[in-house]
Enzyme design. Structure first.
Site, PDB file in Angstrom:
ATOM      1  N   LYS A 279      35.819  56.463  18.288  1.00 34.97           N
ATOM      2  CA  LYS A 279      35.409  58.249  18.180  1.00 34.97           C
ATOM      3  C   LYS A 279      34.001  57.737  18.661  1.00 34.97           C
ATOM      4  O   LYS A 279      33.838  56.910  19.936  1.00 34.97           O
ATOM      5  CB  LYS A 279      35.282  59.167  17.523  1.00 34.97           C
ATOM      6  CG  LYS A 279      36.515  60.450  17.049  1.00 34.97           C
ATOM      7  CD  LYS A 279      37.649  59.801  16.307  1.00 34.97           C
ATOM      8  CE  LYS A 279      38.804  60.233  16.193  1.00 34.97           C
ATOM      9  NZ  LYS A 279      39.593  59.428  15.280  1.00 34.97           N
TER      10      LYS A 279
ATOM     11  N   PHE B 134      39.822  68.132   7.304  1.00 36.52           N
ATOM     12  CA  PHE B 134      40.300  67.491   8.629  1.00 36.52           C
ATOM     13  C   PHE B 134      41.885  67.127   8.055  1.00 36.52           C
ATOM     14  O   PHE B 134      41.950  66.769   6.739  1.00 36.52           O
ATOM     15  CB  PHE B 134      39.459  66.575   8.801  1.00 36.52           C
ATOM     16  CG  PHE B 134      40.428  65.883  10.252  1.00 36.52           C
ATOM     17  CD1 PHE B 134      40.056  66.622  11.545  1.00 36.52           C
ATOM     18  CD2 PHE B 134      41.254  64.949  10.592  1.00 36.52           C
ATOM     19  CE1 PHE B 134      40.483  66.102  12.311  1.00 36.52           C
ATOM     20  CE2 PHE B 134      41.301  64.046  11.010  1.00 36.52           C
ATOM     21  CZ  PHE B 134      41.447  64.927  12.688  1.00 36.52           C
ATOM     22  N   THR B 135      43.101  67.064   9.497  1.00 35.40           N
ATOM     23  CA  THR B 135      44.127  67.278   9.225  1.00 35.40           C
ATOM     24  C   THR B 135      44.356  65.635   8.038  1.00 35.40           C
ATOM     25  O   THR B 135      44.931  65.994   7.020  1.00 35.40           O
ATOM     26  CB  THR B 135      44.987  66.565  10.234  1.00 35.40           C
ATOM     27  OG1 THR B 135      44.312  65.979  11.294  1.00 35.40           O
ATOM     28  CG2 THR B 135      45.012  68.368  10.691  1.00 35.40           C
TER      29      THR B 135
ATOM     30  N   ARG C 247      44.630  73.381  18.316  1.00 40.53           N
ATOM     31  CA  ARG C 247      44.044  73.395  16.641  1.00 40.53           C
ATOM     32  C   ARG C 247      43.618  74.660  16.177  1.00 40.53           C
ATOM     33  O   ARG C 247      42.905  75.345  16.696  1.00 40.53           O
ATOM     34  CB  ARG C 247      42.303  72.756  16.779  1.00 40.53           C
ATOM     35  CG  ARG C 247      42.180  71.311  17.621  1.00 40.53           C
ATOM     36  CD  ARG C 247      42.306  71.115  16.200  1.00 40.53           C
ATOM     37  NE  ARG C 247      43.238  69.945  15.602  1.00 40.53           N
ATOM     38  CZ  ARG C 247      43.508  68.726  15.054  1.00 40.53           C
ATOM     39  NH1 ARG C 247      42.748  67.702  15.409  1.00 40.53           N
ATOM     40  NH2 ARG C 247      44.505  68.278  14.755  1.00 40.53           N
TER      41      ARG C 247
ATOM     42  N   ASP D 182      32.767  61.599   5.861  1.00 42.33           N
ATOM     43  CA  ASP D 182      32.995  61.099   6.993  1.00 42.33           C
ATOM     44  C   ASP D 182      32.071  60.644   8.419  1.00 42.33           C
ATOM     45  O   ASP D 182      31.606  61.719   9.315  1.00 42.33           O
ATOM     46  CB  ASP D 182      34.366  61.926   7.008  1.00 42.33           C
ATOM     47  CG  ASP D 182      35.138  61.941   8.534  1.00 42.33           C
ATOM     48  OD1 ASP D 182      34.728  61.111   9.461  1.00 42.33           O
ATOM     49  OD2 ASP D 182      36.380  62.092   8.622  1.00 42.33           O
TER      50      ASP D 182
ATOM     51  N   TYR E 130      42.502  33.772  11.128  1.00 37.81           N
ATOM     52  CA  TYR E 130      43.112  34.892   9.674  1.00 37.81           C
ATOM     53  C   TYR E 130      41.789  35.104   8.580  1.00 37.81           C
ATOM     54  O   TYR E 130      42.028  36.451   8.093  1.00 37.81           O
ATOM     55  CB  TYR E 130      44.180  34.139   9.274  1.00 37.81           C
ATOM     56  CG  TYR E 130      45.308  34.694   8.047  1.00 37.81           C
ATOM     57  CD1 TYR E 130      46.419  36.027   8.651  1.00 37.81           C
ATOM     58  CD2 TYR E 130      44.490  35.328   6.822  1.00 37.81           C
ATOM     59  CE1 TYR E 130      46.534  36.787   7.949  1.00 37.81           C
ATOM     60  CE2 TYR E 130      44.689  36.604   6.147  1.00 37.81           C
ATOM     61  CZ  TYR E 130      46.123  37.079   6.771  1.00 37.81           C
ATOM     62  OH  TYR E 130      46.451  38.241   6.256  1.00 37.81           O
TER      63      TYR E 130
ATOM     64  N   PHE F 258      51.159  68.710  13.047  1.00 35.14           N
ATOM     65  CA  PHE F 258      51.083  69.324  15.026  1.00 35.14           C
ATOM     66  C   PHE F 258      51.774  67.877  15.997  1.00 35.14           C
ATOM     67  O   PHE F 258      51.456  68.385  17.162  1.00 35.14           O
ATOM     68  CB  PHE F 258      50.066  69.923  14.864  1.00 35.14           C
ATOM     69  CG  PHE F 258      48.619  68.421  14.051  1.00 35.14           C
ATOM     70  CD1 PHE F 258      48.482  68.576  13.675  1.00 35.14           C
ATOM     71  CD2 PHE F 258      48.471  67.317  15.481  1.00 35.14           C
ATOM     72  CE1 PHE F 258      47.466  67.902  12.493  1.00 35.14           C
ATOM     73  CE2 PHE F 258      47.342  66.457  14.879  1.00 35.14           C
ATOM     74  CZ  PHE F 258      47.120  66.144  13.515  1.00 35.14           C
TER      75      PHE F 258
HETATM   76  O1  PLI Z   1      42.907  59.216  14.117  1.00 31.59           O
HETATM   77  P1  PLI Z   1      42.294  58.187  12.370  1.00 31.59           P
HETATM   78  O2  PLI Z   1      43.313  57.733  12.034  1.00 31.59           O
HETATM   79  O3  PLI Z   1      41.413  56.743  13.382  1.00 31.59           O
HETATM   80  O4  PLI Z   1      40.779  58.863  12.194  1.00 31.59           O
HETATM   81  C1  PLI Z   1      41.085  60.395  11.281  1.00 31.59           C
HETATM   82  C2  PLI Z   1      40.168  60.620  11.789  1.00 31.59           C
HETATM   83  C3  PLI Z   1      39.053  60.688  10.653  1.00 31.59           C
HETATM   84  N1  PLI Z   1      37.758  62.298  10.194  1.00 31.59           N
HETATM   85  C4  PLI Z   1      37.091  62.909  11.639  1.00 31.59           C
HETATM   86  C5  PLI Z   1      36.333  63.606  11.430  1.00 31.59           C
HETATM   87  C6  PLI Z   1      38.411  62.806  12.542  1.00 31.59           C
HETATM   88  O5  PLI Z   1      38.294  63.520  13.877  1.00 31.59           O
HETATM   89  C7  PLI Z   1      39.560  62.116  12.716  1.00 31.59           C
HETATM   90  C8  PLI Z   1      40.715  61.851  13.941  1.00 31.59           C
HETATM   91  N2  PLI Z   1      40.782  62.914  15.253  1.00 31.59           N
HETATM   92  C9  PLI Z   1      41.684  62.383  15.711  1.00 31.59           C
HETATM   93  C10 PLI Z   1      42.857  61.867  15.759  1.00 31.59           C
HETATM   94  C11 PLI Z   1      41.170  63.727  16.672  1.00 31.59           C
HETATM   95  O6  PLI Z   1      41.706  63.754  17.637  1.00 31.59           O
HETATM   96  O7  PLI Z   1      40.489  64.807  17.011  1.00 31.59           O
END
Ligand code: PLI
Length: 497
Positions: free
Chosen positions: A277, A143-144, A401, A234, A91, A468
């Site tokens: 990513k 970004f969203t 998008r 970011d 933990y 979306f």
């Molecule tokens: O999906 P998260 O919560 O791990 O990360 C959010 C996020 C933050 N910044 C950027 C540039 C992103 O591309 C992003 C998440 N992107 C997704 C889910 C995508 O499909 O592009």
């Protein structure tokens, strides 16, 4: 349009092909396979209707090639899988936390690391710490999730990206750059005390995976110092941004991706990371900071929303896999093949005359739905309709998008109307081969040839946040050209955000 040949080929990395134009292949062998299945067109028509014409609501078993997102969809390496078995699930004080902390310090240079379950949790924490009601947060395009967390904390996002970023046809190589004049004017107009930080994304997802140059980032740094404002990075796709710098920015051709990544990070103060990513894991993220006081506040908040500060929202084994993923993500061979696959697909579409965002981005190819479907007005969600049609044609899942992703104006409740109305074909890392890319290109070409038969959609269900993901649509029937041209005739959608 002519294919984009401005990239150096992979050949210079391969002693066999150095200085010669030869075919290249993915730098891995496939050790384990996951079968995928093709359905019939009739079945896919039924599946997409059941999903309310939203590709997010399809079942993955009904998808043939899944280009919905590159988020959490990477194939892990044998080293990462081996690391999972060694996970320390204590933990508190897990060995894997210290591996992660070491990797972040070594490759990104940030001092303090707070693990989170994914990127938006890090965005939530930093927004809560730094943003006060009435603040303004400038950024190189929204970004969203990032913008939503800024708004929920009481801030207003202000787009200070260069105008070229909003023009899909502009071939400017660094469309992620900040318009320095816009940024400085905003600081002067609102006052530096109203600007908690400048938000810089590497690369810019919503612009089509476009990079920021180091020259521009250095200028942003100068401005930030001048006014005493922090930069929040970011860094979700920082290695891909570094690849573009290596390819296109003068003076960086002989620098390694790892070195460029470090140079980018060193120009910023704080980072939010969706490790799903660039960093090659299926789940995870972190907040990384250099300032001890902010770290202290972050440590306090993470226990409220995520978990103890040495695991945040992550399992020990996932932190271990992430530590290795970070190292693999900055390898030149990996990143050249990763972006190389995106370019391989993008160039096929350019050669076929398909309207896509230029230059080709790093994590996906973005179809320009405005040009693809000029007969469908934006109020009828052309990108949403195009993504649905592509799925029906071949089982390839892409995502919208455009106007749906852009949401509503938080004051007026009206749709935001982005200039970019795009369908993103997002390439997961190390998952598909060039043959899969050929199938995708073939399907896009077929849909393009038959584009006149595609009509718009109407939204029949709209969730309050990040619509979306879960919105539902129906086909516009019967479609008359007059109706398509007069969107104000239709009933407005009631939910406002
Ligand atoms: O999906 P998260 O919560 O791990 O990360 C959010 C996020 C933050 N910044 C950027 C540039 C992103 O591309 C992003 C998440 N992107 C997704 C889910 C995508 O499909 O592009």
């Amino acid at each position: 349009m002519r294919p984009d040949r401005t990239f150096r080929s992979l050949n210079h990395l391969n002693p066999l092909t150095m200085n010669r134009k030869r075919a290249w292949a993915e730098p891995y062998k496939i050790k384990m396979v996951e079968p995928i299945f093709m359905s019939t067109r009739e079945e896919r028509e039924k599946y997409i209707a059941e999903a309310g014409y939203n590709t997010f609501l399809l079942k993955s078993r009904n998808v043939y090639i899944d280009l919905l997102t590159d988020s959490g969809t990477s194939a892990m390496s044998q080293s990462q899988w081996a690391e999972l078995m060694k996970g320390d699930e204590a933990y508190a004080g897990s060995e894997d936390f210290y591996h992660l902390e070491e990797a972040v310090r070594k490759y990104y240079g940030y001092q303090y690391v707070i693990p989170t379950h994914q990127g938006r949790a890090a965005e939530h924490i930093i927004s809560q710490i730094l943003i006060k009601k009435g603040d303004f947060v400038p950024g190189n395009m929204y970004f969203t999730t990032t913008r939503l967390h800024q708004e929920l904390a009481g801030g207003t996002f202000v787009d200070v990206i260069i105008d070229e970023a909003h023009d899909p046809d502009s071939t400017y190589p660094f469309k992620g750059n900040v318009n320095l004049e816009k940024l400085e004017n905003l600081i002067i107009e609102k006052g530096a005390d109203k600007i908690p930080y400048i938000c810089i994304a590497t690369t810019v997802n919503m612009a089509g995976g476009q990079p920021i140059s180091l020259r521009n980032l250095k200028a942003v740094r100068e401005l930030a110092w001048k006014y005493g404002i922090r930069i929040v990075h970011d860094m979700t796709r920082v290695a891909e941004n570094a690849f573009m710098i290596q390819q296109k920015e003068e003076g960086y051709q002989d620098k390694s991706i790892a070195r460029i990544v470090r140079e980018i990070c060193d120009l910023t103060d704080i980072a939010t990371m969706s490790a799903k990513k660039d960093a090659l894991v299926n789940i995870g993220g972190f907040l990384a900071v250099n300032d001890y006081d902010i770290y202290e506040e972050g440590r306090n908040l993470v226990v409220v929303y995520e978990g103890l500060h040495t695991y945040g929202g992550m399992a020990g084994r996932d932190m271990g896999a992430l530590a290795i993923g970070i190292k693999e993500s900055v390898s030149d061979i990996h990143i050249h093949a990763r972006v190389g696959q995106v370019l391989y697909l993008g160039n096929q579409l350019l050669e076929a005359g398909i309207p896509i965002v230029n230059p080709i981005g790093t994590h996906g190819v973005f179809l320009n739905a405005r040009k693809f479907l000029p007969h469908v007005p934006q109020d009828y969600f052309p990108a949403q309709a195009l993504a649905a049609e592509l799925y029906v044609d071949s089982g390839v899942r892409a995502m919208e998008r455009g106007i749906v992703s852009a949401g509503r104006n938080k004051k007026t409740g009206a749709h935001n109307y982005p200039r970019l109305e795009l369908v993103r074909l997002t390439i997961p890392r190390r998952v598909y081969t060039q043959s899969h890319m050929d199938v995708v290109a073939d399907s896009v070409k077929y849909v393009f040839e038959n584009r006149e038969s595609i009509n718009g959609l109407e939204m029949v269900y709209e969730p309050k946040y990040l619509r979306f993901f879960q919105a539902r649509f129906k086909k516009v029937v019967p479609v008359t050209p007059q109706k398509m041209q007069n969107p104000e005739e239709k009933e407005p959608v009631v939910h406002a955000h």
